[in-house]
Enzyme design. Structure first.
Site, PDB file in Angstrom:
ATOM      1  CB  ALA A  23      -0.922   0.000   1.223  1.00  8.05           C
ATOM      2  CD  GLU A  73       0.093  -6.339   5.393  1.00  6.72           C
ATOM      3  OE1 GLU A  73      -0.397  -6.300   4.246  1.00  6.72           O
ATOM      4  OE2 GLU A  73       0.771  -7.311   5.808  1.00  6.72           O
TER       5      GLU A  73
END
Length: 255
Positions: free
Chosen positions: A61, A129
């Site tokens: 991302a 993450e």
């Protein structure tokens, strides 16, 4: 455009093009959803390759963009994020990911949406993450354990570590490893071969498998049974069986 769809010989290449690392910002996510839907609808697209270019698949991302999003903003966005990747997973045609370089975070999650993954020998995959105080949010906690098993998925997600191509192959995260220069060629060849196959039967096989792994055996068998019987109404079934009887196995030409 950060994502394009190029069609050749029945194969649609869904190409990520947001240098230098193909960071998956909101605009790119939305574009992926749009083009996945187009690939699903177009009759001239019979198989799909997801490709990020020679150097990188997608490094995750856009963290700078995400840093400015608070809880309320992400509550609104998280469904759209997942939907963009689910649109790829639901393309009712064979889909192969051609993984070069990094496929991390959202990049790894995008690769998980393919039916088959061919990786470069220098590829690195992972779900980092946790290192940001987060968990995967585009399907990683669900698709990864379904692919490689809960224990191995927890190892990758809990630690956030990257795995090289050889380990990814060993744990089932990718299906083939080839020299970096050959990744797209090999992926396109895989897709092109299937693009010549019976489109409705391939769609049936994909739906039966994907539905079956999400439900109980009895329901999965019912889905298989209905598709199996339904295919007897198709021209491809007639063509395939006629060719088998008259010419032998594996020689049918499908439209």
């Amino acid at each position: 455009m950060t994502v394009t769809l190029e069609v050749s010989a029945g194969v649609g290449t869904l190409r990520l093009d947001r240098p230098p690392m193909n960071a998956l910002d909101v605009a790119t996510q939305d574009r992926i959803k749009e083009l996945a839907g187009e690939a699903a609808r177009r009759e001239d697209v019979r198989a799909v390759v997801i490709y990020g270019g020679e150097k990188v698949f997608a490094a995750g991302a856009d963290i700078k963009e995400m840093q400015n999003m608070d809880h309320a903003a992400m509550v609104l966005r998280s469904r759209d994020l997942q939907d963009s990747f689910t649109a790829v997973a639901r393309i009712p045609k064979p889909v192969v990911a051609a993984v070069t370089g990094y496929a991390l975070g959202g990049g790894c999650e995008l690769a998980l949406c393919a039916d088959y993954r061919i990786a470069a020998d220098n590829a690195k995959l992972g779900q980092p993450e946790i290192l940001l105080g987060l968990i995967p949010g585009a399907g990683g906690t669900q698709r990864l354990p379904r692919l490689i098993g809960p224990s191995k998925a927890k190892d990758l997600i809990f630690t956030g570590r990257m795995v090289k191509a050889d380990e990814a192959l060993a744990i089932g995260l990718v299906d083939r490893v080839v020299p970096a220069a050959d990744v797209y060629t090999e992926a396109h060849a895989w897709a092109a071969k299937l693009a010549q196959g019976p489109a409705i039967a391939l769609r049936a096989a994909k739906e039966a498998i994907d539905t079956g792994v999400e439900t109980d055996l009895e329901t999965g068998l019912a889905v298989e049974r209905n598709w199996f019987a339904g295919l007897f109404a198709t021209e491809d079934r007639e063509r395939g069986m006629r060719s088998f009887v008259e010419e032998g196995p594996g020689k049918a030409k499908f439209l």
